[in-house]
Design a protein around this motif. Structure first.
Motif, PDB file in Angstrom:
ATOM      1  N   ASN A 244     -62.642  42.574  38.180  1.00 61.21           N
ATOM      2  CA  ASN A 244     -61.522  43.311  37.604  1.00 61.21           C
ATOM      3  C   ASN A 244     -61.153  44.479  38.479  1.00 61.21           C
ATOM      4  N   THR A 245     -62.172  45.180  38.862  1.00 65.24           N
ATOM      5  CA  THR A 245     -61.891  46.342  39.718  1.00 65.24           C
ATOM      6  C   THR A 245     -61.250  45.893  41.020  1.00 65.24           C
ATOM      7  N   ASN A 246     -61.784  44.769  41.605  1.00 65.74           N
ATOM      8  CA  ASN A 246     -61.200  44.251  42.847  1.00 65.74           C
ATOM      9  C   ASN A 246     -59.735  43.923  42.630  1.00 65.74           C
ATOM     10  N   ILE A 247     -59.529  43.197  41.525  1.00 61.07           N
ATOM     11  CA  ILE A 247     -58.179  42.741  41.242  1.00 61.07           C
ATOM     12  C   ILE A 247     -57.258  43.922  40.994  1.00 61.07           C
ATOM     13  N   THR A 248     -57.759  44.840  40.218  1.00 60.27           N
ATOM     14  CA  THR A 248     -56.922  46.016  39.958  1.00 60.27           C
ATOM     15  C   THR A 248     -56.603  46.718  41.256  1.00 60.27           C
ATOM     16  N   ASN A 249     -57.603  46.758  42.135  1.00 59.71           N
ATOM     17  CA  ASN A 249     -57.345  47.383  43.445  1.00 59.71           C
ATOM     18  C   ASN A 249     -56.227  46.656  44.176  1.00 59.71           C
ATOM     19  N   SER A 250     -56.355  45.298  44.246  1.00 59.60           N
ATOM     20  CA  SER A 250     -55.329  44.520  44.966  1.00 59.60           C
ATOM     21  C   SER A 250     -53.981  44.685  44.274  1.00 59.60           C
ATOM     22  N   ALA A 251     -54.033  44.678  42.929  1.00 59.36           N
ATOM     23  CA  ALA A 251     -52.800  44.868  42.174  1.00 59.36           C
ATOM     24  C   ALA A 251     -52.161  46.179  42.527  1.00 59.36           C
TER      25      ALA A 251
ATOM     26  N   SER B 275     -51.125  36.184  39.987  1.00 64.34           N
ATOM     27  CA  SER B 275     -52.491  36.716  40.094  1.00 64.34           C
ATOM     28  C   SER B 275     -52.705  37.802  39.044  1.00 64.34           C
ATOM     29  N   LEU B 276     -51.615  38.530  38.778  1.00 68.97           N
ATOM     30  CA  LEU B 276     -51.695  39.575  37.766  1.00 68.97           C
ATOM     31  C   LEU B 276     -52.006  38.981  36.411  1.00 68.97           C
ATOM     32  N   PHE B 277     -51.387  37.821  36.180  1.00 67.40           N
ATOM     33  CA  PHE B 277     -51.621  37.181  34.891  1.00 67.40           C
ATOM     34  C   PHE B 277     -53.099  36.935  34.656  1.00 67.40           C
TER      35      PHE B 277
ATOM     36  N   VAL C  57     -57.449  42.887  31.772  1.00 61.22           N
ATOM     37  CA  VAL C  57     -56.882  44.168  31.347  1.00 61.22           C
ATOM     38  C   VAL C  57     -56.927  44.255  29.825  1.00 61.22           C
ATOM     39  N   ASN C  58     -56.542  43.109  29.235  1.00 57.22           N
ATOM     40  CA  ASN C  58     -56.553  43.087  27.770  1.00 57.22           C
ATOM     41  C   ASN C  58     -57.959  43.381  27.231  1.00 57.22           C
ATOM     42  N   THR C  59     -58.892  42.678  27.830  1.00 53.98           N
ATOM     43  CA  THR C  59     -60.283  42.905  27.377  1.00 53.98           C
ATOM     44  C   THR C  59     -60.668  44.371  27.572  1.00 53.98           C
TER      45      THR C  59
ATOM     46  N   GLU D  45     -60.162  50.496  23.304  1.00 52.48           N
ATOM     47  CA  GLU D  45     -59.948  50.755  21.884  1.00 52.48           C
ATOM     48  C   GLU D  45     -61.282  50.980  21.173  1.00 52.48           C
ATOM     49  N   GLU D  46     -62.200  50.086  21.553  1.00 53.43           N
ATOM     50  CA  GLU D  46     -63.542  50.218  20.959  1.00 53.43           C
ATOM     51  C   GLU D  46     -64.126  51.598  21.226  1.00 53.43           C
ATOM     52  N   LEU D  47     -63.984  51.950  22.515  1.00 53.91           N
ATOM     53  CA  LEU D  47     -64.535  53.258  22.907  1.00 53.91           C
ATOM     54  C   LEU D  47     -63.854  54.376  22.131  1.00 53.91           C
ATOM     55  N   GLU D  48     -62.535  54.176  21.959  1.00 53.86           N
ATOM     56  CA  GLU D  48     -61.771  55.194  21.209  1.00 53.86           C
ATOM     57  C   GLU D  48     -62.333  55.315  19.793  1.00 53.86           C
TER      58      GLU D  48
END
Lengths: 717, 205
Positions: free
Chosen positions: A352-359, A490-492, A498-500, A506-509
């Motif tokens: 996720n972090t990788n992807i977010t980085n590329s995103a 790829s974003l999809f 992201v949703n998770t 939300e949980e943390l909130e």
């Protein structure tokens, strides 16, 4: 003194002279007055006055002379007198001085005398005082003297009295001497008698001694007799005891048999008791076991309940397994699964972090491109604007060209009109020049026009270039769009993550909210705790006075408790000892610590000796009482018995029958008053009762009378 | 008796410490009388704050209170005391039944030489009077003390304070199941005293 007389003679002569002169004057005036008459007279009077004046003058002159003479004489005499007076004064002064000296002397002497007088007065006073004291002493002396005299008189009287008495005494002495002589003779006689008496007394005393010896012997014998009687009675008692003993001895074998039987029983009971104790212990053990078992049972039930719960839980777990379809059979599996899931989650997170980085990178590129597109579009717009400007310019220029051509046409028409109006020859050069000029101008306009057209074409060309570029850019944009589309794909993929992640956020909130609530709750609790007296131990410490009332009270209580416990322990010990031995039960002070057996033995001995002492005392009392009763019986003639409380029975020694007796009752416990009770015997002595009790109110007299009555009856009989 | 202020107006640090210590002396006496920790016949009447207060005549208790209040006065002067607690506990079971807690907020900026605060003696006395009245009134809702009780005075002080002779550290002596009631407070502008009484909740509601 003589001088004084001289003076007076002088004055007297002077006076007589004056008198004489005045008489002469009066005589002359008296002679003149009768001779005066009227006018002549007046003249005569004047003459006479003159004459008289003359006469007077002469007379006065003579008189003056006379007076002067007299004056001379007077002066002389005066002088003489003065001298004499001076002399006298001198003498007088001398006398005066003399007198003054004498006066001084006299004054001094007076002073001396005064002093002497004072001294004398003092002396006198002293003398007077002395005199007074002497007088007083004299008086006292005289008083004393009087007293002495009186004493002396008394003494004389006493002396005379004494002398009288002396004489009497002499007489009596004489008589006494006589008496003594007679008495001595008597004495000698008495001495002789005394000797005789003395001898008699010695004999009597010897007899008395022998009597006493015999009496003591008698007493001993009596004692012996009594002892023997006692022994006899004892022996009788012994005999009775021996009989009893024999009877008991006869019973003895039977008792032994019984004893044996009882011992056996005892042994049997002891065994029973031991058995009993064992059984009790067993029972207790069993009860304990039972309790334990009950507890175990209770715990068993609890455990079963727990077990059921656990089974339910297990089932739920198994259900979970079924529902989830995962290979979860046990919590271990579950934890493994969880671990795997977590690992997966971690991997996914990394991805996720990788992807977010590329995103992010892509986004950045996209943004850059968009910016570029915007820039290009802006450029395009600029170009369009420029083109429009150019087009407007072209239109304007065309309009100008039209205007110019119209102008030119107008000019030509004007020129033609001019040409037509004017003859062609006259103004032809001019016209031609104008023509040329106009043509030149037209050419210029043309040139300008061409130039403008060239410019236009250039602009158009430029616009075309721009368009080309825009197309190119559009193409580029399209390309980029396509590229972004691929990125979206790829974003999809990442979208899900992201949703998770969002869910996680939300949980943390939610967790944060929960924690906040918890925090609030804790703060509330903290406040409550501060209300309850909580404190921060890192900043605060709690102090109190070491000797505070609470701790003191507690200490006191503890001590008290300890004391009570000790006492309880001691009492328990005592109870145990009492239950075990029962020997100390005799000891009234059993509360105290346990006495050693030695002490107990000692105490027992003491008790025994005390009892023995008591026994002996009782015996002695018994014998003494017996003796006393006997003595009373023999002396008074009555045997006194106590029948009941406060009732006394009197039996006379001379009673005719055994049952004849008198009953007396003490009205009070102290025995102050006695009352006679009626008995059969008392009825027979009614007269005596009337006489001695009712009239004389004397019980001893009554008793004596009864005794005498009975005695007389016996002797008569 | 508290040393009267040298000036009619204004409160100095020392004067404030005196006033607060005096309040504690009378307050503790009132609590002991109202809660029946000592028999009522050992108390005598005294006039203070315009009220008739009861003060102990037991010489031993007097000595104890005097020594504690003197020490407290010193600490108040040094602003190193945070709280005073009167703990009432059962002698038999050692169970704490009541805690009378007096939180003391000291204005540590006040110094001996600083200017006196502008608050009249009368205003302070009025506040103290209402606190003592409330202490007296609490008897109406506090549960009856059935066993014989004793009391202890705890003083919460700063950690760095040197423990004087005859004093020792103690536990806070909490009540296990307590209910608290806030009472009035008063302030001398240097020391502020908040009063709270906590008592054991009745086990049978």
């Amino acid at each position: 003194m003589e001088n004084l007389e001289d003076n007076t003679t002088v004055f007297s002569t002077l006076r007589s002279l004056n008198n004489f002169i005045s008489q002469r004057m009066e005589g002359t005036s008296g002679l003149a007055t009768p001779e005066s008459s009227q006018n002549t007279l007046h003249m005569q009077y004047q003459q006479r006055i003159q004459l008289e004046e003359q006469a007077g003058q002469i007379h006065s002159k003579s008189q003056l002379l006379q007076v002067e003479r007299e004056k001379m004489q007077m002066e002389l005499s005066h002088k003489r007198a003065r001298i004499e007076l001076e002399k006298a004064a001198n003498t007088n002064a001398r006398n005066y001085e003399h007198e003054a000296d004498r006066n001084q002397e006299l004054l001094t002497r007076i002073k001396q005398y005064q002093e002497r007088e004072v001294e004398a007065e003092n002396k006198l006073k002293e003398q007077i005082e002395m005199n007074k004291s002497y007088k007083k002493s004299m008086e006292t002396m005289s008083k004393k003297l009087q007293e002495k005299e009186s004493k002396l008189a008394e003494a004389n009287e006493t002396i005379s009295m004494l002398e009288g008495r002396i004489s009497e005494l002499k007489w009596s002495l004489m008589n006494q001497e006589m008496q003594t002589a007679s008495q001595e003779s008597q004495r000698e006689e008495l001495m002789e008698q005394l000797d005789v008496q003395h001898k008699k007394w010695q004999e009597a005393s010897q007899q008395v001694q022998t009597l006493q010896a015999s009496q003591t012997l008698m007493a001993e014998y009596e004692q012996k007799i009594k002892d023997l009687e006692q022994k006899l009675s004892l022996q009788e008692q012994d005999a009775a005891i021996v009989k009893n003993m024999k009877a008991e001895l006869a019973r003895f074998p039977k008792m032994e048999r019984e004893l044996r039987q009882l011992r056996e029983e005892n042994v049997y009971f002891r065994e029973m008791k031991e058995n009993n104790g064992l059984l009790k212990e067993e029972v207790e053990g069993l009860q304990r076991k039972l309790e334990r078992y009950e507890k175990v049972q209770a715990s068993l039930v609890a455990l079963e309940l727990e077990n059921e719960k656990l089974l339910g839980k297990l089932k739920s777990w198994e259900k979970l397994d079924q529902s989830t379809g995962l290979n979860i059979r046990s919590p271990d599996d579950f934890s493994k699964q969880i671990v795997a899931l977590q690992q997966r989650e971690l991997a996914l997170k990394e991805q996720n972090t990788n992807i977010t980085n590329s995103a992010r990178i892509l986004e950045k590129a996209r943004q850059q491109l968009q910016e570029e597109v915007l820039r290009i579009q802006n450029q395009l717009l600029d170009e369009k604007k420029k083109r429009e400007q150019h087009e407007a310019l072209v239109r304007r220029l065309q309009k100008r060209v039209l205007l110019l051509t119209k102008e030119r046409d107008g000019m030509r028409a004007i020129l033609e009109s001019y040409d037509s109006e004017l003859t062609p020859s006259e103004h032809s050069p001019q016209l031609s020049r104008r023509m040329r000029e106009a043509e030149e101008m037209v050419q210029k306009v043309h040139a300008h026009n061409t130039e403008m057209e060239a410019q236009l074409s250039q602009v158009v060309e430029e616009v075309g270039n721009q368009k080309q570029r825009a197309d190119m850019l559009e193409a580029e944009l399209k390309f980029l769009k396509s590229q972004t589309c691929t990125a979206d794909q790829s974003l999809f993929v990442t979208q899900e993550e992201v949703n998770t992640l969002r869910l996680k956020i939300e949980e943390l909130e939610a967790e944060r909210g929960r924690l906040e609530e918890e925090n609030k709750c804790l703060e509330m609790k903290l406040e409550k705790l501060t209300l309850q007296g909580d404190y921060d131990p890192s900043k605060t410490k709690v102090l109190h006075f070491s000797m505070n009332p609470a701790s003191l009270a507690k200490q006191q209580r503890k001590e008290e408790q300890q004391q009570l416990q000790e006492e309880c322990e001691r009492l328990r010990e005592l109870v145990r000892v009492l239950e075990g031995g029962g020997s100390i039960s005799n000891n009234p002070e059993g509360v105290g610590s346990l006495q050693s057996p030695q002490e107990i033995a000692e105490l027992k001995k003491q008790v025994e000796s005390a009892e023995l002492k008591n026994q002996r005392l009782k015996e002695v009392f018994q014998t003494k009482i017996q003796e006393f009763r006997k003595v009373c019986y023999t002396l008074t003639g009555y045997q006194i018995d106590i029948t009941t409380e406060n009732q006394y029975r009197l039996t006379s020694i001379y009673a005719e029958h055994q049952g004849d007796c008198l009953l007396f009752k003490a009205s009070s416990s102290s025995g102050g008053k006695m009352q006679l009770l009626e008995t059969e015997f008392s009825r027979t002595v009614r007269e005596l009762i009337d006489l001695h009790l009712l009239h004389q109110d004397s019980i001893p007299a009554f008793l004596s009378a009864v005794t005498l009555d009975l005695f007389s009856r016996q002797t008569v009989a | 008796m508290a040393k009267q202020q040298s000036r009619e107006q204004g409160i100095t640090l020392r004067g404030s410490a005196d006033i607060v210590a005096e309040f504690f002396s009378y307050g503790i006496n009132s609590i002991l009388y109202q809660r029946g920790i000592y028999p009522p016949e050992t108390f005598t009447r005294a006039q203070q704050y315009g009220l008739t207060l009861l003060v102990t005549a037991d010489p031993e208790l007097q000595r104890y209170l005097c020594s504690v209040v003197d020490q407290l006065k010193d600490w108040l002067y040094k602003c190193s005391v945070q709280r005073l607690v009167v703990v009432i506990s059962s002698i038999e079971s050692n169970e704490v039944l009541e805690r009378w807690q007096f939180d003391i907020e000291c204005d540590k900026t006040a110094k001996d030489e600083s200017a006196p605060r502008d608050k009249s003696q009368k205003a302070i006395q009025d506040e103290i009077r209402s606190v003592i009245r409330q202490i007296t009134a609490t008897v109406t809702f506090l549960p009856l003390l059935e066993t014989s009780c004793a009391f202890d005075l705890l003083i919460y002080t700063d950690k760095d304070l040197v423990v004087p002779e005859k004093w020792e550290e103690s536990g806070p002596q909490f009540i296990a199941n307590s209910e608290e009631v806030r009472l009035r407070s008063f302030t001398t502008t240097i020391h502020k005293v908040n009063s709270i009484v906590a008592y054991k909740k009745d086990s049978f509601p």
